[in-house]
Design an enzyme around this catalytic site. Sequence first.
Site, PDB file in Angstrom:
ATOM      1  N   HIS A   1       0.682  -1.089  -0.121  1.00 45.05           N
ATOM      2  CA  HIS A   1       0.168   0.011   0.732  1.00 45.05           C
ATOM      3  C   HIS A   1       1.187   1.476  -0.004  1.00 45.05           C
ATOM      4  O   HIS A   1       0.781   2.282   0.290  1.00 45.05           O
ATOM      5  CB  HIS A   1      -0.885  -0.161   0.736  1.00 45.05           C
ATOM      6  CG  HIS A   1      -1.342  -0.952   1.263  1.00 45.05           C
ATOM      7  ND1 HIS A   1      -1.984  -2.039   1.828  1.00 45.05           N
ATOM      8  CD2 HIS A   1      -3.042  -1.339   0.413  1.00 45.05           C
ATOM      9  CE1 HIS A   1      -2.800  -3.178   2.047  1.00 45.05           C
ATOM     10  NE2 HIS A   1      -3.768  -2.433   0.688  1.00 45.05           N
TER      11      HIS A   1
ATOM     12  N   LYS B   1      -3.287  -8.872  -6.630  1.00 40.97           N
ATOM     13  CA  LYS B   1      -3.689 -10.078  -8.266  1.00 40.97           C
ATOM     14  C   LYS B   1      -4.709 -10.591  -7.038  1.00 40.97           C
ATOM     15  O   LYS B   1      -4.811 -11.195  -5.883  1.00 40.97           O
ATOM     16  CB  LYS B   1      -2.155 -10.874  -7.796  1.00 40.97           C
ATOM     17  CG  LYS B   1      -2.896 -11.561  -9.529  1.00 40.97           C
ATOM     18  CD  LYS B   1      -1.750 -10.616 -10.575  1.00 40.97           C
ATOM     19  CE  LYS B   1      -2.152 -11.597 -11.494  1.00 40.97           C
ATOM     20  NZ  LYS B   1      -1.688 -10.758 -12.588  1.00 40.97           N
TER      21      LYS B   1
ATOM     22  N   LYS C   1      -3.248  -2.319  -7.843  1.00 41.60           N
ATOM     23  CA  LYS C   1      -3.465  -3.084  -9.334  1.00 41.60           C
ATOM     24  C   LYS C   1      -3.253  -4.204  -9.148  1.00 41.60           C
ATOM     25  O   LYS C   1      -2.023  -4.749  -8.475  1.00 41.60           O
ATOM     26  CB  LYS C   1      -2.840  -2.141  -9.907  1.00 41.60           C
ATOM     27  CG  LYS C   1      -3.186  -2.212 -11.390  1.00 41.60           C
ATOM     28  CD  LYS C   1      -4.734  -0.979 -11.001  1.00 41.60           C
ATOM     29  CE  LYS C   1      -5.127  -1.216 -12.922  1.00 41.60           C
ATOM     30  NZ  LYS C   1      -5.983  -2.619 -13.034  1.00 41.60           N
TER      31      LYS C   1
HETATM   32  P1  NAD Z   1      -4.687 -16.076 -21.686  1.00 42.95           P
HETATM   33  O1  NAD Z   1      -5.859 -16.925 -20.817  1.00 42.95           O
HETATM   34  O2  NAD Z   1      -5.239 -15.083 -22.452  1.00 42.95           O
HETATM   35  O3  NAD Z   1      -3.984 -17.258 -22.527  1.00 42.95           O
HETATM   36  C1  NAD Z   1      -2.776 -18.128 -22.366  1.00 42.95           C
HETATM   37  C2  NAD Z   1      -2.849 -18.754 -22.905  1.00 42.95           C
HETATM   38  O4  NAD Z   1      -2.022 -20.005 -23.271  1.00 42.95           O
HETATM   39  C3  NAD Z   1      -3.888 -20.504 -23.480  1.00 42.95           C
HETATM   40  O5  NAD Z   1      -3.918 -19.823 -25.047  1.00 42.95           O
HETATM   41  C4  NAD Z   1      -3.937 -21.246 -22.744  1.00 42.95           C
HETATM   42  O6  NAD Z   1      -4.004 -22.438 -23.539  1.00 42.95           O
HETATM   43  C5  NAD Z   1      -2.223 -21.416 -23.605  1.00 42.95           C
HETATM   44  N1  NAD Z   1      -1.044 -22.400 -22.440  1.00 42.95           N
HETATM   45  C6  NAD Z   1      -1.927 -23.087 -21.192  1.00 42.95           C
HETATM   46  N2  NAD Z   1      -0.498 -23.665 -20.998  1.00 42.95           N
HETATM   47  C7  NAD Z   1      -0.042 -23.939 -22.000  1.00 42.95           C
HETATM   48  C8  NAD Z   1       1.270 -24.714 -22.070  1.00 42.95           C
HETATM   49  N3  NAD Z   1       1.641 -25.093 -21.530  1.00 42.95           N
HETATM   50  N4  NAD Z   1       1.442 -24.728 -22.779  1.00 42.95           N
HETATM   51  C9  NAD Z   1       1.619 -23.932 -24.005  1.00 42.95           C
HETATM   52  N5  NAD Z   1       0.225 -23.338 -24.235  1.00 42.95           N
HETATM   53  C10 NAD Z   1      -0.367 -23.385 -22.989  1.00 42.95           C
HETATM   54  O7  NAD Z   1      -3.752 -15.066 -20.766  1.00 42.95           O
HETATM   55  P2  NAD Z   1      -2.663 -14.279 -21.070  1.00 42.95           P
HETATM   56  O8  NAD Z   1      -3.585 -13.154 -20.352  1.00 42.95           O
HETATM   57  O9  NAD Z   1      -1.940 -14.388 -21.759  1.00 42.95           O
HETATM   58  O10 NAD Z   1      -1.780 -14.539 -20.521  1.00 42.95           O
HETATM   59  C11 NAD Z   1      -0.577 -15.251 -20.460  1.00 42.95           C
HETATM   60  C12 NAD Z   1       0.477 -14.620 -18.980  1.00 42.95           C
HETATM   61  O11 NAD Z   1       0.120 -13.632 -18.969  1.00 42.95           O
HETATM   62  C13 NAD Z   1      -0.032 -15.377 -17.507  1.00 42.95           C
HETATM   63  O12 NAD Z   1       2.091 -15.843 -16.990  1.00 42.95           O
HETATM   64  C14 NAD Z   1      -0.408 -13.655 -17.148  1.00 42.95           C
HETATM   65  O13 NAD Z   1      -0.025 -13.814 -16.002  1.00 42.95           O
HETATM   66  C15 NAD Z   1       0.925 -12.562 -18.150  1.00 42.95           C
HETATM   67  N6  NAD Z   1      -0.004 -11.384 -18.540  1.00 42.95           N
HETATM   68  C16 NAD Z   1      -0.445 -11.294 -18.663  1.00 42.95           C
HETATM   69  C17 NAD Z   1      -1.393  -9.740 -18.657  1.00 42.95           C
HETATM   70  C18 NAD Z   1      -2.607  -9.255 -19.718  1.00 42.95           C
HETATM   71  O14 NAD Z   1      -2.991  -7.937 -20.323  1.00 42.95           O
HETATM   72  N7  NAD Z   1      -3.153 -10.534 -20.030  1.00 42.95           N
HETATM   73  C19 NAD Z   1       0.045  -8.944 -18.076  1.00 42.95           C
HETATM   74  C20 NAD Z   1       0.695  -9.303 -17.362  1.00 42.95           C
HETATM   75  C21 NAD Z   1       1.017 -10.904 -17.622  1.00 42.95           C
END
Ligand code: NAD
Length: 473
Positions: free
Chosen positions: A66, A108, A72
């Site tokens: 905080h 988170k 966020k």
């Molecule tokens: P998402 O759910 O849109 O996509 C994740 C994809 O990974 C899915 O298509 C899923 O089928 C695939 N997947 C799962 N296990 C797998 C494996 N073993 N091998 C290959 N593919 C696999 O999620 P996202 O929002 O793209 O998030 C992905 C990562 O990015 C996470 O670690 C998340 O914390 C991080 N992230 C996301 C954001 C955001 O804005 N969405 C921001 C920062 C970090």
Amino acid sequence: MATVPGYSFFHNVERSFDKAAVFTTWENGLLQQIKQCNSVLQVRFPIKRENGEIVTLEAYRVQHSHHKTPCKGGIRFSNAVNQDEVMALAALMTYKCAIVNVPFGGAKGGIKINPREYTPYELEKITRRYTAELIKKNFIGPGTDVPAPDYGTGEREMAWILDTYVAMHPGEIDAAGCVTGKPVSQGGVRGRKEATGLGVFYGLSEICNMPDLMKKLGLPVGVKGKTVCVQGMGNVGYHSALFFKQAGAKIVGIAEYEGAIRSDKGLDIEEVFKHRKATGSILDFPGAENFEKTGDALEMECDILIPAALENVINSTNAARVRAKIIGEAANGPLTPEADDILNLKGVLIVPDMYLNAGGVTVSYFEWLKNLSHVRYGRIEKRFEENMNHRIVDQIEGLTGKTIGKDERDFILHGADEVDLVRSGLEETMIAATREIVEIWQSNPSIPDMRTAAYVCAINKVATSYSELGIFP
Ligand code: NAD
């Protein structure tokens, strides 16, 4: 998440923090305060499924810090969600926000479900009930804690969160700022959906444009022609691949959970996406070779490997077989500390998650600012800018007697739209953060790697903020 016995993601974040803290001069008490999670909410609630079955779900929201508010961080729907994971991801959010100068504390959330096993109606019920739990405990609000999408969630879930919050806070003028990553029609900002992938691209391009780093890796400067493998074709992976392809890189490998594909000629990411939509799998894409195991993509030969699925996928069991020269951590925590050690020894450049995937939170910050100011970016100045540009171009043509070509003229005349401003703010943020971290790394030869340099950068910023509050004089 790949299962590794005794693995604690939060402990690994703490280890990386401790490794970096020795390169700072802050007193131990302050470092301990920064490291801990301030508030942890665990809730359980029942929902009735469409078939009449009642299931009890486990969910979390963690506010790591905080030192700035609101907190966020995204909300994750995954069967692997647990308190340790949510705490680790919340801590990473604090450090991430600090590095990119986004004035938020880290948080988170997560619900332990496989979203593919629930109908949209059930997912809506779950999301709304989770939001109600957050409201009851004061864990959501434009000035307290602002969720966003993460693994397994997207614009749709954010719209449900907003609608539930608004229903329970009638008349709250800034209510739209209670969640980001919303559809544009619900107060979202243009450019948020692709922001994390675009940020990954901007961050890695800046690295590829640094001649001394490229020389060490034996690679030419620039993105053009570089070979790239991506694991995970979700929001982050798909957009990262798309921007690399548009910049002239070759996407040679793609993995999803059903398997992996490779083509040395380069894969058209949009076509692969369409193929998956039509057939339910990336496998059997015309012209590409199939690999049964998704993990095979991590071991493919390429210049840049982008793990963009989940944490812990590169660990002590497979790190030695990774053949990429650069790993861009688009996912949170895709490498275990053991993998980090193995790959650093091999001379692989690991560009760390805690800043590389900060594009999402950066643009979420822009969305939150838009919600508080109640006006779309560019609305007020666009026409004024275009009129001014017209006059300047007319003057130049009049004075020189030369005519500017149509494409160039249209480009110069164009006043910035919301998406132009958002992307420009994101590009500036990612380039500045990359340079700041590399500068910290290169200015102290004892700092072993870029991840440690990123932590040093984050610790210094959070500690400065605490000390300027007078808590730790
Ligand atoms: P998402 O759910 O849109 O996509 C994740 C994809 O990974 C899915 O298509 C899923 O089928 C695939 N997947 C799962 N296990 C797998 C494996 N073993 N091998 C290959 N593919 C696999 O999620 P996202 O929002 O793209 O998030 C992905 C990562 O990015 C996470 O670690 C998340 O914390 C991080 N992230 C996301 C954001 C955001 O804005 N969405 C921001 C920062 C970090």
